[in-house]
Design an enzyme around this catalytic site. Sequence first.
Site, PDB file in Angstrom:
ATOM      1  N   GLU A  70       0.872  -1.183   0.000  1.00  0.00           N
ATOM      2  CA  GLU A  70       0.000   0.000   0.000  1.00  0.00           C
ATOM      3  C   GLU A  70       0.906   1.229   0.000  1.00  0.00           C
ATOM      4  O   GLU A  70       1.894   1.277   0.739  1.00  0.00           O
ATOM      5  CB  GLU A  70      -0.862  -0.061   1.270  1.00  0.00           C
ATOM      6  CG  GLU A  70      -1.972   0.945   1.286  1.00  0.00           C
ATOM      7  CD  GLU A  70      -2.781   0.854   2.573  1.00  0.00           C
ATOM      8  OE1 GLU A  70      -3.067  -0.260   3.046  1.00  0.00           O
ATOM      9  OE2 GLU A  70      -3.120   1.918   3.100  1.00  0.00           O
ATOM     10  N   THR A 101      -5.488   5.992   6.770  1.00  0.00           N
ATOM     11  CA  THR A 101      -5.951   6.489   5.470  1.00  0.00           C
ATOM     12  C   THR A 101      -7.426   6.889   5.590  1.00  0.00           C
ATOM     13  O   THR A 101      -8.286   6.039   5.788  1.00  0.00           O
ATOM     14  CB  THR A 101      -5.782   5.382   4.396  1.00  0.00           C
ATOM     15  OG1 THR A 101      -4.479   4.832   4.540  1.00  0.00           O
ATOM     16  CG2 THR A 101      -5.955   5.950   3.005  1.00  0.00           C
ATOM     17  N   GLU A 151     -10.101  -0.888  -4.858  1.00  0.00           N
ATOM     18  CA  GLU A 151     -10.474  -1.271  -3.496  1.00  0.00           C
ATOM     19  C   GLU A 151     -11.447  -0.207  -3.005  1.00  0.00           C
ATOM     20  O   GLU A 151     -11.104   0.984  -2.947  1.00  0.00           O
ATOM     21  CB  GLU A 151      -9.244  -1.342  -2.587  1.00  0.00           C
ATOM     22  CG  GLU A 151      -9.639  -1.737  -1.167  1.00  0.00           C
ATOM     23  CD  GLU A 151      -8.451  -1.923  -0.227  1.00  0.00           C
ATOM     24  OE1 GLU A 151      -7.324  -2.195  -0.703  1.00  0.00           O
ATOM     25  OE2 GLU A 151      -8.657  -1.796   0.993  1.00  0.00           O
TER      26      GLU A 151
HETATM   27  N1  PXP Z   1      -7.226  -0.995   2.886  1.00  0.00           N
HETATM   28  C1  PXP Z   1      -6.577   0.195   2.795  1.00  0.00           C
HETATM   29  C2  PXP Z   1      -6.284   0.721   1.437  1.00  0.00           C
HETATM   30  C3  PXP Z   1      -6.171   0.886   3.946  1.00  0.00           C
HETATM   31  O1  PXP Z   1      -5.538   2.070   3.841  1.00  0.00           O
HETATM   32  C4  PXP Z   1      -6.413   0.317   5.205  1.00  0.00           C
HETATM   33  C5  PXP Z   1      -5.944   1.026   6.443  1.00  0.00           C
HETATM   34  O2  PXP Z   1      -4.560   0.963   6.515  1.00  0.00           O
HETATM   35  C6  PXP Z   1      -7.069  -0.928   5.254  1.00  0.00           C
HETATM   36  C7  PXP Z   1      -7.491  -1.550   4.084  1.00  0.00           C
HETATM   37  C8  PXP Z   1      -7.308  -1.632   6.552  1.00  0.00           C
HETATM   38  O3  PXP Z   1      -8.128  -0.880   7.370  1.00  0.00           O
HETATM   39  P1  PXP Z   1      -8.363  -1.346   8.873  1.00  0.00           P
HETATM   40  O4  PXP Z   1      -7.028  -1.269   9.558  1.00  0.00           O
HETATM   41  O5  PXP Z   1      -9.354  -0.367   9.390  1.00  0.00           O
HETATM   42  O6  PXP Z   1      -8.859  -2.766   8.814  1.00  0.00           O
END
Ligand code: PXP
Length: 240
Positions: A70, A101, A151
Amino acid sequence: MALLGVNIDHVATLRQARRESDPDPIKAALICQQAGADSIVAHLREDRRHINDNDVKLLRERLSIRFNLEMSIAPEIVNVACKLKPEQVTLVPERRQELTTEGGLDVIKQFKRLKLACAKLKDHGAEISLFIAPDKAQIDRTVDLNVGIIEIHTGCYAMAKTIAARNKELKRIIQMTAYASKLGLVVNAGHGLKYDNTTPIANVPGMHELNIGHSIISYAVFAGLAQAVKEMKELAQARV
Ligand code: PXP
């Protein structure tokens, strides 16, 4: 059935609290892999507040499941990704002050910068995913970028204060997943998914993969705490 990508950033956050080597996010990733995760997600932030360059290098070398890096589209980070060549990159907006994010990319406003970054990443063989809101205009512009995956940001769904508001968000995600799938995009989702709100998102027709971090790492603390105390108590009471 949706696949599960596990985000291990929070293991690195805990490590950075002491700037020591424990807990090791690579070890965490290998446990997730062993437990059935389909991919591992790590966010190499520009300020390296949790995951660092050595972590992503080791993840790339040691994982046998897909590594999903990411990242923002800052040129320095794009260069790291081009050298690292992870199987997948997920492009996200990044603000230094944010705790996590906070929203999806604005593909419309950022189109030119995204196009440049995507072209470079594609040249280096990365599968590209864009983290966006479940919004038709954002999906349309993503198609123009010629990337294969989105996503969907599930933050509004996860944060909804009432059942009616949550159902409205779920409906929006169902509609936008169908719309994006029809346009040929693979659709993933993530952000704020927990043990009590994940199943409806996993059941969205066409949903490919869920990326989840905070709730899994939080639960793991309690799942392991009793054992950790028992073992330390045994050591505290052991004779030399
Ligand atoms: N997907 C993305 C693109 C994210 O930025 C995040 C947070 O880092 C997540 C998934 C996962 O989110 P969470 O930690 O709230 O499960």
